[in-house]
Motif scaffolding. Structure first.
Motif, PDB file in Angstrom:
ATOM      1  N   ASN A   2       0.858  -1.178   0.000  1.00 60.47           N
ATOM      2  CA  ASN A   2       0.000   0.000   0.000  1.00 60.47           C
ATOM      3  C   ASN A   2       0.901   1.237   0.000  1.00 60.47           C
ATOM      4  OD1 ASN A   2      -1.464   2.271   1.006  1.00 60.47           O
ATOM      5  ND2 ASN A   2      -2.998   0.897   1.877  1.00 60.47           N
ATOM      6  N   SER A   3       0.676   2.156  -0.921  1.00 59.95           N
ATOM      7  CA  SER A   3       1.552   3.327  -1.065  1.00 59.95           C
ATOM      8  C   SER A   3       1.516   4.257   0.146  1.00 59.95           C
ATOM      9  CB  SER A   3       1.222   4.092  -2.339  1.00 59.95           C
ATOM     10  OG  SER A   3      -0.091   4.594  -2.288  1.00 59.95           O
ATOM     11  N   ASP A   4       0.519   4.104   1.027  1.00 57.80           N
ATOM     12  CA  ASP A   4       0.445   4.941   2.232  1.00 57.80           C
ATOM     13  C   ASP A   4       1.101   4.285   3.447  1.00 57.80           C
ATOM     14  OD1 ASP A   4      -0.863   7.073   0.981  1.00 57.80           O
ATOM     15  OD2 ASP A   4      -2.808   6.098   1.220  1.00 57.80           O
ATOM     16  N   GLN A   5       1.622   3.060   3.281  1.00 63.95           N
ATOM     17  CA  GLN A   5       2.330   2.394   4.364  1.00 63.95           C
ATOM     18  C   GLN A   5       3.717   3.015   4.528  1.00 63.95           C
ATOM     19  OE1 GLN A   5       1.849  -1.680   2.756  1.00 63.95           O
ATOM     20  NE2 GLN A   5       1.265  -2.211   4.858  1.00 63.95           N
ATOM     21  N   THR A   6       4.289   2.853   5.714  1.00 65.51           N
ATOM     22  CA  THR A   6       5.648   3.341   5.964  1.00 65.51           C
ATOM     23  C   THR A   6       6.620   2.586   5.068  1.00 65.51           C
ATOM     24  OG1 THR A   6       5.069   3.810   8.258  1.00 65.51           O
ATOM     25  CG2 THR A   6       7.410   3.689   7.732  1.00 65.51           C
ATOM     26  N   CYS A   7       7.534   3.315   4.474  1.00 72.80           N
ATOM     27  CA  CYS A   7       8.492   2.725   3.537  1.00 72.80           C
ATOM     28  C   CYS A   7       9.419   1.747   4.271  1.00 72.80           C
ATOM     29  CB  CYS A   7       9.306   3.829   2.862  1.00 72.80           C
ATOM     30  SG  CYS A   7      10.200   3.235   1.416  1.00 72.80           S
ATOM     31  N   LYS A  13       9.047   7.886   6.045  1.00 73.21           N
ATOM     32  CA  LYS A  13       8.090   8.458   5.092  1.00 73.21           C
ATOM     33  C   LYS A  13       7.204   7.326   4.584  1.00 73.21           C
ATOM     34  CE  LYS A  13      11.455  11.787   3.287  1.00 73.21           C
ATOM     35  NZ  LYS A  13      12.219  12.158   2.084  1.00 73.21           N
ATOM     36  N   THR A  14       6.138   7.693   3.909  1.00 75.57           N
ATOM     37  CA  THR A  14       5.328   6.654   3.275  1.00 75.57           C
ATOM     38  C   THR A  14       6.076   6.136   2.046  1.00 75.57           C
ATOM     39  OG1 THR A  14       4.140   8.148   1.796  1.00 75.57           O
ATOM     40  CG2 THR A  14       3.169   7.772   3.992  1.00 75.57           C
ATOM     41  N   TYR A  15       5.710   4.937   1.629  1.00 79.36           N
ATOM     42  CA  TYR A  15       6.306   4.364   0.420  1.00 79.36           C
ATOM     43  C   TYR A  15       6.120   5.314  -0.761  1.00 79.36           C
ATOM     44  CZ  TYR A  15       6.870   1.400  -3.671  1.00 79.36           C
ATOM     45  OH  TYR A  15       7.249   0.907  -4.898  1.00 79.36           O
ATOM     46  N   LYS A  16       4.937   5.888  -0.873  1.00 75.83           N
ATOM     47  CA  LYS A  16       4.628   6.804  -1.985  1.00 75.83           C
ATOM     48  C   LYS A  16       5.542   8.019  -1.982  1.00 75.83           C
ATOM     49  CE  LYS A  16       0.781   9.052  -1.610  1.00 75.83           C
ATOM     50  NZ  LYS A  16      -0.658   9.383  -1.557  1.00 75.83           N
ATOM     51  N   GLU A  17       5.867   8.535  -0.794  1.00 74.01           N
ATOM     52  CA  GLU A  17       6.719   9.726  -0.667  1.00 74.01           C
ATOM     53  C   GLU A  17       8.213   9.392  -0.734  1.00 74.01           C
ATOM     54  OE1 GLU A  17       4.196  12.373   2.510  1.00 74.01           O
ATOM     55  OE2 GLU A  17       5.352  10.686   3.281  1.00 74.01           O
TER      56      GLU A  17
END
Length: 133
Positions: A2-7, A13-17
């Motif tokens: 999920n792109s909003d999960q922690t990287c 940061k989130t994976y997406k960020e």
């Protein structure tokens, strides 16, 4: 993932960020450390396409069998975390850099770690992993 999960790379940061940016477009990777973090995350996701793309053309695994073995291994371990020890050069304006890190994982239920100083260079205008020192 999920792109909003922690990287997974530990940036908080989130994976997406974070590594999602690199996985979406390698040309957006600004530093050697960012590439190294994105490669760690690619291992946790068993993203063979990105691992191949982010590997220097002269040193990347050449055969389909080698690439499959890397993915098979990445899926067989449980990734625990990444610890960046130091970065030498590797900034946006540089053409080479070194990143020392520890990648923690368990394999067959036993704790393990890769402790490596890796060299990174720019190839075709973007950062790539070259080799371990």
């Amino acid at each position: 993932m999920n792109s909003d999960q922690t990287c997974p790379c530990g940036s908080k940061k989130t994976y997406k960020e974070c590594c999602g940016i690199a996985h979406g477009n390698i040309m957006d990777v600004k530093t050697a450390e960012q590439l190294m973090r994105s490669r760690y995350t690619a291992f946790t996701l068993a993203n063979g396409e990105y691992l191949n793309l982010s590997h220097h053309s002269k040193t990347r695994p050449q055969t389909r069998s080698e690439r499959r073995d890397i993915i098979r291994w990445a899926k067989s371990v449980k990734w625990i975390g990444l610890e960046v020890i130091q970065s030498i050069k590797g900034k946006e304006e540089d053409i080479e850099g070194i990143v020392e890190f520890k990648a923690h994982f368990t394999e067959r239920g036993r704790p393990n770690m890769i402790h490596e100083k890796s060299t990174f260079i720019k190839e075709n205008g973007h950062w790539v992993y070259d080799t371990a020192l």
